[in-house]
Design a protein around this motif. Structure first.
Motif, short mmCIF file in Angstrom:
data_model
loop_
_atom_site.label_atom_id
_atom_site.label_comp_id
_atom_site.label_asym_id
_atom_site.label_seq_id
_atom_site.Cartn_x
_atom_site.Cartn_y
_atom_site.Cartn_z
N MET A 1 0.64 -1.17 -0.15
CA MET A 1 0.08 -0.04 -0.02
C MET A 1 0.82 1.29 0.12
O MET A 1 0.61 2.29 -0.67
CB MET A 1 -0.98 -0.12 1.37
N LYS A 2 1.89 1.11 0.73
CA LYS A 2 2.97 2.44 0.75
C LYS A 2 3.37 2.67 -0.47
O LYS A 2 3.66 3.66 -1.06
CB LYS A 2 3.96 2.15 1.81
N GLU A 3 3.91 1.76 -1.15
CA GLU A 3 4.64 1.78 -2.60
C GLU A 3 3.61 2.16 -3.52
O GLU A 3 4.03 2.90 -4.37
CB GLU A 3 5.04 0.31 -2.93
N LEU A 4 2.40 2.04 -3.39
CA LEU A 4 1.33 2.71 -4.43
C LEU A 4 1.03 3.96 -4.13
O LEU A 4 0.33 4.49 -4.90
CB LEU A 4 0.11 1.62 -4.35
N GLY A 5 1.33 4.42 -2.75
CA GLY A 5 1.21 5.68 -2.48
C GLY A 5 0.37 6.07 -1.23
O GLY A 5 0.33 7.51 -1.03
N LEU A 6 -0.10 5.16 -0.52
CA LEU A 6 -0.78 5.70 0.87
C LEU A 6 0.11 6.19 1.66
O LEU A 6 1.35 6.11 1.78
CB LEU A 6 -1.15 4.13 1.60
N GLN A 7 -0.43 7.62 2.35
CA GLN A 7 0.10 8.18 2.95
C GLN A 7 -0.20 8.29 4.58
O GLN A 7 0.03 9.34 5.29
CB GLN A 7 -0.12 9.71 2.61
N MET A 8 -0.87 7.28 4.86
CA MET A 8 -1.53 7.24 6.11
C MET A 8 -0.69 5.66 6.89
O MET A 8 -0.40 4.76 5.98
CB MET A 8 -3.00 6.84 6.25
N SER A 9 -0.55 5.74 8.30
CA SER A 9 0.08 4.84 8.93
C SER A 9 -1.03 3.79 8.84
O SER A 9 -2.33 3.95 9.16
CB SER A 9 0.64 5.02 10.21
#
Length: 711
Positions: free
Chosen positions: A38-46
């Motif tokens: 998810m982070k790699e796709l762009g998610l900016q939330m923890s």
């Protein structure tokens, strides 16, 4: 070459475990691999901003809406956005020929004008907990499948009941995952005072109707607005004029920035059910039995309903909600069977199963337990095939078609000794069904269903009424139905009233509708008994198959099938290629509404009021316009959704609301069985279009002012 083909097919089948855009993930069980993707796709939330059992998080803004849809809380005063088709029944119940909210829409200008809906509730998830060890601790090695099922069910109820025992405002539900190999407890809090605030006209909320249902490109403003009410302590309460708007733990912020192709997008909601791990034998049964029965019987029933709805506004209002619900699943079944064939789903499943057979043969420990797995599954599905098919047609023809039979069974099974609240709600439901029933239409539907059932099943499975029709009515189904309705007191609430008042001149068990209902239940019970042994073995076999798949591919990142619990799906906003030579963009605009109206003159599915057309033609979209000055209406992402996700929040990388999911696409209707990454899309209505309609068409800027709109 053959082995190479099988391995490629298996890898394609199991993209469900490796693609970022596939999966219905449990928020309380997101592993490192999923969070990393998810982070790699762009998610900016923890992760703890998405889900936390101890502090407010994004999951606290998402609700199960009525147990059949999803919704999202968007204001400090409890406003909830969901789909128009999710609120359709409530809008219909408040409508009349004089106040046609289905046709004209509804706007509450003040809190006092907001309309209560006693049958509705919203459910908030508080936390989840893995209780697998405790549940399976009740299972003994000596148990057969029925004994195992009984022990598991009992333990699930015990664990769930402990939650309410500690806190009466909470509900504990234990659900099975991975075919009954894992069990998780979900703790919820329900709010039962939910009021209708805003509904667009159906020409917006249902634009395209059956023609466009499950189809992209789409131009449907599929949204509705409700408000949650609570007592003065912000606790759940039954409807009361003294209740006040609920103040939620978390409010979803709204973004007007929109999206671009490739933008991160995640969907939070309550998907109903998928069968991604189902065997090829189970898929064949689904296609040929339950799906085909829905296609055949509902097609006949709906044609009668639609004809009369188009003729008469009063009938249209009465039948709108039940037609909408019925036709949605009818078209879904058509699309699912079509996609299974076109996409070669059975072939892909069989290739995977062949590979699994090899793996079992090569592993002594697995071979000892599973050597007969596929042989037994095939045999048991075969042993119940004909009865299962007949039962599917039986249920559609006699339990879902004639409403007189439905009413008789409701009354027959009614628990008059239950809690007062439950009894009152049940009686209201029966009275409501009577108020939306036209006897002439119901008689025609019953007659047609009798003919359809007889044409589709073996004579072995014909109920006794067919003998009665042949002997006493000279084979005339219509004459039988006319006589039944003429001699039953249950065609109106009069019979129920006489029964409740203990009228000694009326013996309810002598009523022909009740007698017929009992006969139908008896035959349904007999069918279940005929299938009991193979069904028990099928449940066991499918559970073992599910476990074997996860062991064989132990390094893969698996997610469980949907089961009406909260799930997260994520991916990107993306167009697709439906067939050679065609490219579908990732969004539609208000221009498409105008074009469809012009191209479909005289088609009620695309009829739109002149004032709406004028508004869309003006181009005056204000702050809701995109960077080109256009009004985006709908958009698509590769988020993984299914039924129940309707009304789910579609969020951007910051957790800001982009829109509401409301449909899947026709080319990937087999998605409940197999995710197709190149084809499957989630269709959503753009939140900017929602706000534009509320503010500019509905003149309800007071609602927009409640929202938390990001700069």
């Amino acid at each position: 070459m053959k082995l190479k083909y099988i391995l490629i097919t298996v890898c394609c089948f199991f993209t469900l475990t490796g693609q970022a855009d596939e999966g219905m993930w449990m928020l309380g069980n997101l592993n490192k691999q999923t969070r990393k993707t998810m982070k790699e796709l762009g998610l900016q939330m923890s992760a703890d901003k998405l889900y936390s059992p101890k502090r407010p998080s994004l999951k606290d803004a998402v609700v199960s809406f009525g147990g059949f849809c999803s919704g999202v809380v968007v204001s400090e005063d409890g406003l909830v956005f969901t789909n128009h088709h999710c609120g359709f029944s409530s809008v219909q119940q408040h409508s009349s020929v004089e106040h046609d909210y289905l046709k004209d829409g509804f706007v509450a200008r003040s809190r006092e004008e907001e309309l209560p809906n006693p049958e509705l509730y919203v459910r908030f998830l508080l936390r989840t907990e893995d209780v697998t060890k405790r549940v399976l601790g009740a299972v003994k090695p000596s148990m057969n499948e029925m004994e195992r099922s009984s022990a598991v069910d009992s333990m699930m109820l015990v664990i769930g009941g402990e939650v309410s025992h500690k806190d009466s405002t909470l509900i504990g539900i234990v659900d099975a995952y991975y075919g009954g190999n894992e069990f998780w407890l979900s703790v919820y809090r329900d709010f039962n005072d939910v009021r209708l605030v805003f509904a667009p006209p159906s020409s917006i909320g249902k634009f395209g109707w059956d023609t466009d249902n499950w189809v992209w490109p789409r131009h449907t403003g599929d949204f509705c607005v409700f408000r949650i009410y609570a007592d003065r302590n912000n606790h759940p309460a039954e409807y009361s004029p003294e209740n006040v708007p609920y103040h939620p733990e978390y409010v979803a912020p709204i973004s007007l920035d929109g999206y671009r192709e490739g933008s991160f997008c995640m969907t939070l909601g309550y998907p109903g059910s998928t069968e991604r791990y189902l065997s090829s034998f189970g898929i064949e049964e689904m296609m040929n039995n339950s799906n085909q029965a829905q296609i055949d019987v509902r097609g006949v029933k709906q044609a009668i309903w639609k004809r009369e709805m188009d003729r008469n506004d009063s009938i249209r209002i009465k039948y709108a909600s039940k037609y909408d619900e019925s036709s949605n699943y009818w078209k879904n079944s058509i699309g699912t069977n079509r996609a299974i064939r076109k996409l070669g789903i059975l072939e892909k499943k069989r290739a995977m199963e062949q590979e699994l057979r090899r793996w079992i043969q090569q592993n002594p420990e697995e071979r000892e337990k599973l050597l007969q797995l596929f042989t037994d599954l095939e045999l048991n599905y075969k042993n119940r095939r004909e009865v299962n098919r007949a039962q599917a047609y039986f249920i559609e023809s006699f339990l879902y078609a004639p409403e007189l039979v439905q009413l008789a069974l409701k009354i027959l099974n009614f628990d008059f000794e239950g809690e007062e609240k439950t009894v009152v709600a049940g009686l209201k439901d029966i009275v409501e069904q009577y108020s939306n029933l036209d006897l002439d239409i119901d008689k025609e539907v019953f007659t047609a269903a009798l003919k359809e059932y007889r044409s589709k099943v073996d004579t072995t499975f014909l109920p006794a009424i067919y003998h009665t029709i042949a002997q006493e009515y000279n084979g005339d189904e219509k004459a039988y139905v006319d006589s039944l309705y003429a001699h039953s007191e249950l065609t109106t609430p009069r019979g129920l009233k006489r029964f409740l008042e203990r009228d000694t001149t009326y013996q309810i068990f002598d009523d022909p509708a009740i007698s017929l209902g009992i006969d139908m239940l008896t035959m349904l019970f007999d069918m279940n008994m005929q299938m009991q042994a193979p069904t028990s073995e099928i449940i066991r076999g499918e559970r073992l198959l599910n476990g074997a798949i996860r062991r064989m591919y132990a390094s893969r990142n698996f997610y469980p099938d949907a089961n009406s619990t909260m799930r997260l799906s994520f991916g990107t906003v993306a167009g697709y290629t439906p067939f050679d030579g065609a490219e579908y963009a990732y969004y539609t605009t208000s221009k498409g509404v105008l074009e469809k109206v012009k191209a479909n003159v005289g088609d009620v599915d695309f009829a739109v009021q002149p004032e709406i057309l004028s508004l869309l033609s003006s181009g005056d979209f204000g702050r809701y316009a995109d960077e080109k000055g256009e009004m985006k209406v709908c958009f698509i992402s590769n988020n993984d959704i299914t039924g129940g996700n309707s009304g789910s929040a579609m969020f951007n990388a910051k957790g800001e609301l982009l829109g509401l999911a409301f449909d899947g696409n026709w080319e990937a209707m087999s998605s409940d069985i197999l995710y197709e990454p190149k084809m499957q899309r989630c269709i959503g209505v753009d939140v900017r279009y929602i706000l534009f309609i509320i503010e500019k068409y509905g003149k309800a800027s007071h609602l927009v002012q409640e929202l938390k709109i990001s700069d």
